[in-house]
Design an enzyme around this catalytic site. Sequence first.
Site, short mmCIF file in Angstrom:
data_model
loop_
_atom_site.label_atom_id
_atom_site.label_comp_id
_atom_site.label_asym_id
_atom_site.label_seq_id
_atom_site.Cartn_x
_atom_site.Cartn_y
_atom_site.Cartn_z
N PRO A 73 -40.52 -27.30 -53.46
CA PRO A 73 -39.30 -26.55 -53.17
C PRO A 73 -38.30 -27.32 -52.32
CG PRO A 73 -41.21 -25.13 -52.96
CD PRO A 73 -41.73 -26.52 -53.17
N CYS A 74 -37.03 -27.19 -52.70
CA CYS A 74 -35.98 -27.95 -52.03
C CYS A 74 -35.31 -27.23 -50.86
CB CYS A 74 -34.90 -28.38 -53.03
SG CYS A 74 -34.03 -27.00 -53.81
N PRO A 75 -35.35 -25.87 -50.72
CA PRO A 75 -34.63 -25.21 -49.63
C PRO A 75 -34.89 -25.77 -48.24
CG PRO A 75 -35.37 -23.57 -51.20
CD PRO A 75 -35.97 -24.88 -51.63
#
Length: 312
Positions: A73-75
Amino acid sequence: MQFTSLEICAGAGGQALGLERAGFSHVALIEIEPSACQTLRLNRPDWNVIEGDVRLFQGEGYDGIDLLAGGVPCPPFSKAGKQLGKDDERDLFPEAIRLAKETDPKAIMLENVRGLLDPKFENYRNHITEQFAKLGYLGQWKLLYAADYGVSQLRPRVLFVALKNEYTNFFKWPEPNSEQPKTVGELLFDLMSENNWQGAHNWRLKAAQIAPTLVAVQKNTAVLTWDLHDPNAHGRSWVWMVQVCGIVRRLKTFTGMPRLTVRMTARIQGFPDDWQFFGKKTPMYRQIGNAFPPPVAEAVGRQIIKALKKEN
């Protein structure tokens, strides 16, 4: 010679498709989002798709694979968020390290957003590299642009590739393609003109460049938009927004800026037209916006295979 891979956070299959084209056979793909899992099953019924939280997945039984891959995940690292990094509960780099220990792959490939290269995350990048080094891997970080590998979109992504020491000297990052990718106008002209829309030719001229970056946004507003808020965008005037709605019905005399359909956005992301997406429009747009362009995954995957063959 068959090369095997285990992929975490598989999403809609952009990375998996690219690695398949490169020559990898997937022993399992782990994904938590139900609609993305259905997309994977829809396109590859023979893939072993495991629906669930990667933090609950145990790697025993998959030891000895050639590649552990994933788009974690990039968040935690995205400039669109708070950039909490390792303090964000969505950070799954520790799970990738755990699974590398459990499965003992020959190589690792992890993808994330450009924000991970920000100076504020230097210590964390070093920590990740050191943790893999303790397991016998030498890792490299690299910023790649999708447009360099045939995708009609800039889409900068950070890649972390680590290999067992015996293969390290044989790995080289893929060279950019010698030819420029198609402009968005060239890429989508057939879809824009399929209903005999009279404005298609003018639209093609206005869209005579590659796209910036497709971004997944929250539901009930826009799901994909052009990321032109970057200060380096130089005020480009063609800001298009894709809203959650039905496929555009372009009247022949329509003169406004048409919305991009699911198929159009998927093509911009590098998916082939026969790759289907499962779910309502919001989940489909989100799957596409979060995907890793298949051509980039393929280019890196081919280089990893060359390294495993000790060819470079």
